[in-house]
Scaffold this motif. Structure first.
Motif, PDB file in Angstrom:
ATOM      1  N   LEU A  27      -5.308  10.608  31.128  1.00  0.00           N
ATOM      2  CA  LEU A  27      -5.989  11.949  31.389  1.00  0.00           C
ATOM      3  C   LEU A  27      -7.185  12.802  30.349  1.00  0.00           C
ATOM      4  O   LEU A  27      -7.252  13.932  30.874  1.00  0.00           O
ATOM      5  N   GLU A 191       3.465  13.130  21.836  1.00  0.00           N
ATOM      6  CA  GLU A 191       2.759  13.381  23.250  1.00  0.00           C
ATOM      7  C   GLU A 191       2.012  14.854  23.333  1.00  0.00           C
ATOM      8  O   GLU A 191       0.940  15.523  23.869  1.00  0.00           O
ATOM      9  N   THR A 192       2.737  15.621  22.090  1.00  0.00           N
ATOM     10  CA  THR A 192       2.490  16.873  21.898  1.00  0.00           C
ATOM     11  C   THR A 192       0.905  16.906  21.190  1.00  0.00           C
ATOM     12  O   THR A 192      -0.049  17.648  21.510  1.00  0.00           O
ATOM     13  N   LYS A 195      -1.766  16.094  23.809  1.00  0.00           N
ATOM     14  CA  LYS A 195      -2.212  17.299  25.175  1.00  0.00           C
ATOM     15  C   LYS A 195      -3.181  18.110  23.835  1.00  0.00           C
ATOM     16  O   LYS A 195      -4.221  18.546  24.706  1.00  0.00           O
ATOM     17  N   ASP A 199      -7.065  18.887  24.569  1.00  0.00           N
ATOM     18  CA  ASP A 199      -7.373  20.002  25.418  1.00  0.00           C
ATOM     19  C   ASP A 199      -8.215  20.438  24.252  1.00  0.00           C
ATOM     20  O   ASP A 199      -9.785  21.925  24.245  1.00  0.00           O
TER      21      ASP A 199
END
Ligand SMILES: Cc1cc2nc3c(=O)[nH]c(=O)nc-3n(C[C@H](O)[C@H](O)[C@H](O)COP(=O)(O)O)c2cc1C
Length: 205
Positions: A27, A191-192, A195, A199
């Motif tokens: 990612l 997971e949140t 992310k 970002d």
């Protein structure tokens, strides 16, 4: 003409396609590729293709003058030379860092041992050690079953900061994926969090 960014991604999980750290590293690389679509990515998957461990044979080969090395010694050092060439060629390094038994994987440690070479990637001076692997940005994607961030048990982040800094890589950002073994809700929170951390990365050159 702008020179294409060289990204080196090092995966070090033995959980292969089930690996969270490799997935988080992917990612991060994807975020970098979104900004630099023409970047070159070199992926080294140590879980599938580990470097030979730093053993008595390796150390004796390293201390043997190059012109006196046996073919077996030359072959062993060649494995480590490739890893050094890769890190020197990279602008950006993305590390997948699984936690096994409260530490990094032996595969990642073998990579660190491979790239740590006196006179090449660091040297000692009258005022102390100097890292020679300069000008890289490093992103370390950590994954753990439990939660350790900002506690004394998080020896992985502390160690990586020190050892990468020793080699000259002082720009290290950590992405924490934690709580994967603590139930569905914790895994969702992880997971949140991943992310949001990706970002928020400083991806400027
Ligand atoms: C052999 C082994 C040892 C582990 N040791 C720990 C540990 O000490 N602490 C922890 O929180 N999780 C531990 N775990 C869980 C891993 O940290 C978790 O599976 C994490 O996602 C590993 O990264 P990976 O998915 O990239 O392999 C262990 C898992 C394995 C397979």
């Amino acid at each position: 003409m702008e020179i294409a960014l060289n990204i080196l991604q090092i995966n070090s999980s033995v959980q292969l396609e089930k690996s969270h750290s490799s997935r988080i590293a992917n990612l991060v690389t994807a975020r970098l590729l979104a900004l630099h679509p023409d970047a070159r990515v070199r992926l080294r998957d140590l879980g599938r293709d580990p470097l030979p461990v730093l053993d008595a044979f390796a150390v004796s080969a390293l201390f043997t003058p190059a012109e006196q090395r046996t073919p077996e010694q030359v072959a062993r050092i060649a494995h480590y030379d490739v890893a050094i060439d890769e890190i020197q060629a990279a602008d950006t390094v993305v590390l997948g860092v699984p936690m096994y038994n409260l530490g990094i994987s032996v595969q990642l440690k073998s990579w660190i041992d491979a790239i740590s070479r006196a006179g090449v990637t660091f040297r000692y001076t009258a005022t102390g050690p100097v890292g020679l692997v300069k000008g890289k940005k490093v992103y370390a994607a950590l994954s753990r079953g439990g939660i350790y961030r900002d506690t004394a048990l998080d020896t992985q982040a502390a160690y990586l900061k020190v050892v990468l800094g020793f080699l000259g890589m002082s720009d290290v950002q950590f992405i924490y994926g934690e709580g994967f073994a603590m139930g569905e809700e914790a895994a969702q929170r992880a997971e949140t969090g991943i992310k949001a951390q990706i970002d928020a990365l400083d991806v400027g050159l």
